[in-house]
Motif scaffolding. Structure first.
Motif, PDB file in Angstrom:
ATOM      1  N   LYS A  19       0.849  -1.191   0.000  1.00 13.36           N
ATOM      2  CA  LYS A  19       0.000   0.000   0.000  1.00 13.36           C
ATOM      3  C   LYS A  19       0.886   1.245   0.000  1.00 13.36           C
ATOM      4  O   LYS A  19       1.940   1.268   0.618  1.00 13.36           O
ATOM      5  CB  LYS A  19      -0.884   0.035   1.247  1.00 13.36           C
ATOM      6  N   ILE A  20       0.425   2.266  -0.693  1.00 10.56           N
ATOM      7  CA  ILE A  20       1.095   3.564  -0.733  1.00 10.56           C
ATOM      8  C   ILE A  20       0.086   4.595  -0.249  1.00 10.56           C
ATOM      9  O   ILE A  20      -1.094   4.535  -0.624  1.00 10.56           O
ATOM     10  CB  ILE A  20       1.560   3.921  -2.160  1.00 10.56           C
ATOM     11  N   THR A  21       0.544   5.543   0.568  1.00 14.46           N
ATOM     12  CA  THR A  21      -0.338   6.597   1.068  1.00 14.46           C
ATOM     13  C   THR A  21       0.243   7.965   0.723  1.00 14.46           C
ATOM     14  O   THR A  21       1.442   8.184   0.867  1.00 14.46           O
ATOM     15  CB  THR A  21      -0.513   6.474   2.598  1.00 14.46           C
ATOM     16  N   LEU A  46      -8.439   1.487  -3.820  1.00 16.96           N
ATOM     17  CA  LEU A  46      -8.119   2.847  -3.416  1.00 16.96           C
ATOM     18  C   LEU A  46      -9.077   3.246  -2.311  1.00 16.96           C
ATOM     19  O   LEU A  46     -10.279   2.998  -2.399  1.00 16.96           O
ATOM     20  CB  LEU A  46      -8.283   3.809  -4.602  1.00 16.96           C
ATOM     21  N   GLN A  47      -8.528   3.861  -1.263  1.00 18.51           N
ATOM     22  CA  GLN A  47      -9.333   4.426  -0.190  1.00 18.51           C
ATOM     23  C   GLN A  47      -8.987   5.905  -0.100  1.00 18.51           C
ATOM     24  O   GLN A  47      -7.802   6.267  -0.036  1.00 18.51           O
ATOM     25  CB  GLN A  47      -9.014   3.736   1.134  1.00 18.51           C
ATOM     26  N   VAL A  48     -10.008   6.761  -0.115  1.00 17.30           N
ATOM     27  CA  VAL A  48      -9.810   8.204   0.027  1.00 17.30           C
ATOM     28  C   VAL A  48     -10.552   8.649   1.276  1.00 17.30           C
ATOM     29  O   VAL A  48     -11.770   8.509   1.355  1.00 17.30           O
ATOM     30  CB  VAL A  48     -10.326   8.985  -1.206  1.00 17.30           C
ATOM     31  N   GLU A  49      -9.792   9.171   2.232  1.00 14.71           N
ATOM     32  CA  GLU A  49     -10.373   9.660   3.472  1.00 14.71           C
ATOM     33  C   GLU A  49     -10.395  11.180   3.449  1.00 14.71           C
ATOM     34  O   GLU A  49      -9.445  11.814   2.984  1.00 14.71           O
ATOM     35  CB  GLU A  49      -9.544   9.192   4.671  1.00 14.71           C
ATOM     36  N   PHE A  50     -11.476  11.741   3.974  1.00 14.36           N
ATOM     37  CA  PHE A  50     -11.642  13.184   4.100  1.00 14.36           C
ATOM     38  C   PHE A  50     -11.763  13.458   5.597  1.00 14.36           C
ATOM     39  O   PHE A  50     -12.784  13.131   6.205  1.00 14.36           O
ATOM     40  CB  PHE A  50     -12.891  13.651   3.347  1.00 14.36           C
ATOM     41  N   THR A  56      -4.961   6.062   0.022  1.00 13.77           N
ATOM     42  CA  THR A  56      -4.169   4.855   0.221  1.00 13.77           C
ATOM     43  C   THR A  56      -4.548   3.894  -0.901  1.00 13.77           C
ATOM     44  O   THR A  56      -5.728   3.590  -1.089  1.00 13.77           O
ATOM     45  CB  THR A  56      -4.454   4.231   1.601  1.00 13.77           C
ATOM     46  N   PHE A  57      -3.552   3.438  -1.645  1.00  9.05           N
ATOM     47  CA  PHE A  57      -3.831   2.611  -2.816  1.00  9.05           C
ATOM     48  C   PHE A  57      -2.816   1.477  -2.937  1.00  9.05           C
ATOM     49  O   PHE A  57      -1.706   1.552  -2.394  1.00  9.05           O
ATOM     50  CB  PHE A  57      -3.838   3.461  -4.096  1.00  9.05           C
ATOM     51  N   ARG A  78       4.293   7.106  -5.775  1.00  9.86           N
ATOM     52  CA  ARG A  78       4.023   8.054  -4.688  1.00  9.86           C
ATOM     53  C   ARG A  78       4.128   9.485  -5.212  1.00  9.86           C
ATOM     54  O   ARG A  78       3.261  10.322  -4.940  1.00  9.86           O
ATOM     55  CB  ARG A  78       5.009   7.830  -3.540  1.00  9.86           C
ATOM     56  N   GLU A  79       5.174   9.785  -5.975  1.00  2.00           N
ATOM     57  CA  GLU A  79       5.357  11.143  -6.503  1.00  2.00           C
ATOM     58  C   GLU A  79       4.226  11.547  -7.454  1.00  2.00           C
ATOM     59  O   GLU A  79       3.736  12.671  -7.397  1.00  2.00           O
ATOM     60  CB  GLU A  79       6.701  11.255  -7.218  1.00  2.00           C
ATOM     61  N   GLY A  80       3.817  10.630  -8.322  1.00  2.00           N
ATOM     62  CA  GLY A  80       2.750  10.935  -9.274  1.00  2.00           C
ATOM     63  C   GLY A  80       1.415  11.184  -8.588  1.00  2.00           C
ATOM     64  O   GLY A  80       0.728  12.172  -8.879  1.00  2.00           O
ATOM     65  N   TRP A  81       1.050  10.298  -7.682  1.00  2.00           N
ATOM     66  CA  TRP A  81      -0.218  10.467  -6.961  1.00  2.00           C
ATOM     67  C   TRP A  81      -0.178  11.709  -6.080  1.00  2.00           C
ATOM     68  O   TRP A  81      -1.175  12.427  -5.964  1.00  2.00           O
ATOM     69  CB  TRP A  81      -0.554   9.217  -6.150  1.00  2.00           C
ATOM     70  N   GLN A  82       0.973  11.984  -5.449  1.00  2.39           N
ATOM     71  CA  GLN A  82       1.092  13.180  -4.616  1.00  2.39           C
ATOM     72  C   GLN A  82       0.968  14.436  -5.466  1.00  2.39           C
ATOM     73  O   GLN A  82       0.320  15.407  -5.065  1.00  2.39           O
ATOM     74  CB  GLN A  82       2.425  13.187  -3.857  1.00  2.39           C
ATOM     75  N   ALA A  83       1.564  14.443  -6.645  1.00  7.31           N
ATOM     76  CA  ALA A  83       1.472  15.594  -7.539  1.00  7.31           C
ATOM     77  C   ALA A  83       0.019  15.877  -7.920  1.00  7.31           C
ATOM     78  O   ALA A  83      -0.415  17.033  -7.940  1.00  7.31           O
ATOM     79  CB  ALA A  83       2.328  15.377  -8.790  1.00  7.31           C
ATOM     80  N   ILE A  84      -0.739  14.834  -8.219  1.00  2.00           N
ATOM     81  CA  ILE A  84      -2.157  15.015  -8.553  1.00  2.00           C
ATOM     82  C   ILE A  84      -2.914  15.556  -7.345  1.00  2.00           C
ATOM     83  O   ILE A  84      -3.725  16.471  -7.470  1.00  2.00           O
ATOM     84  CB  ILE A  84      -2.771  13.704  -9.073  1.00  2.00           C
ATOM     85  N   LEU A  85      -2.649  15.009  -6.172  1.00  3.35           N
ATOM     86  CA  LEU A  85      -3.322  15.483  -4.965  1.00  3.35           C
ATOM     87  C   LEU A  85      -2.965  16.941  -4.680  1.00  3.35           C
ATOM     88  O   LEU A  85      -3.824  17.736  -4.284  1.00  3.35           O
ATOM     89  CB  LEU A  85      -2.965  14.575  -3.783  1.00  3.35           C
ATOM     90  N   ASN A  86      -1.727  17.319  -4.909  1.00  3.08           N
ATOM     91  CA  ASN A  86      -1.331  18.720  -4.742  1.00  3.08           C
ATOM     92  C   ASN A  86      -2.062  19.620  -5.735  1.00  3.08           C
ATOM     93  O   ASN A  86      -2.454  20.744  -5.400  1.00  3.08           O
ATOM     94  CB  ASN A  86       0.182  18.874  -4.897  1.00  3.08           C
ATOM     95  N   GLN A  87      -2.236  19.134  -6.970  1.00  2.48           N
ATOM     96  CA  GLN A  87      -3.002  19.888  -7.975  1.00  2.48           C
ATOM     97  C   GLN A  87      -4.438  20.088  -7.496  1.00  2.48           C
ATOM     98  O   GLN A  87      -5.022  21.146  -7.673  1.00  2.48           O
ATOM     99  CB  GLN A  87      -3.015  19.138  -9.310  1.00  2.48           C
ATOM    100  N   PHE A  88      -5.009  19.035  -6.893  1.00  9.14           N
ATOM    101  CA  PHE A  88      -6.363  19.111  -6.359  1.00  9.14           C
ATOM    102  C   PHE A  88      -6.450  20.212  -5.309  1.00  9.14           C
ATOM    103  O   PHE A  88      -7.338  21.071  -5.358  1.00  9.14           O
ATOM    104  CB  PHE A  88      -6.762  17.756  -5.759  1.00  9.14           C
ATOM    105  N   ALA A  89      -5.527  20.209  -4.346  1.00 12.70           N
ATOM    106  CA  ALA A  89      -5.533  21.207  -3.275  1.00 12.70           C
ATOM    107  C   ALA A  89      -5.397  22.624  -3.850  1.00 12.70           C
ATOM    108  O   ALA A  89      -6.104  23.548  -3.421  1.00 12.70           O
ATOM    109  CB  ALA A  89      -4.421  20.917  -2.273  1.00 12.70           C
TER     110      ALA A  89
END
Length: 139
Positions: free
Chosen positions: A2-4, A88-92, A104-105, A117-128
């Motif tokens: 799992k990666i978070t 995939l689990q997305v917690e809010f 967490t995926f 990890r870097e790719g998913w984090q980059a997308i999440l940062n774009q979301f924020a």
């Protein structure tokens, strides 16, 4: 394995949830870098419902579909889904300065753990960043 990844989004939960689950919004933030974009997205936000997004390089050189099925939804708290044989689990999570979004995926075998990890984090940062910019437009 799992990666978070996680990011705090400085916005009310209703705004964060809407941006995460609305196809038009997804198309605005769902990219790991400026040379990629999401050209289509769909969301059927219910258990058993399907989701999909089409990510493509802006130069047209490559693209892929990311699609799956929702397995658990707790409004404003949790989204779980399956895509292929991965989950995939997305917690809010309410935080003092907004909403902590934690993904967490299951890792895949094509790319290194660090690349994933870097790719998913980059997308999440774009979301924020997208959510913050949208709130700024309304202020």
């Amino acid at each position: 394995m799992k990666i978070t990844v996680e990011a705090t989004v400085a916005a009310p939960i209703e705004t964060v949830w809407r941006a995460w689950t609305t196809p038009a919004a997804i198309m605005q933030w769902n990219a790991a870098s400026d040379d990629w974009h999401t050209t289509a997205a769909s969301v059927d936000l219910q258990v058993g419902g399907a989701f999909s997004s089409r990510m493509e390089a802006k130069d047209g050189s490559m693209g892929f579909d990311f699609a799956g099925t929702y397995t658990k939804i707790v409004e404003h708290e949790l989204i779980e889904c399956q895509f292929g044989d991965r989950s995939l689990q997305v917690e809010f999570i309410a935080a003092a300065d907004g909403v902590l979004v934690r993904e967490t995926f299951d890792a895949e075998m094509t790319h290194s753990i660090e690349q994933q990890r870097e790719g998913w984090q980059a997308i999440l940062n774009q979301f924020a960043s997208y959510v913050a910019a949208e709130l700024g437009k309304k202020a």
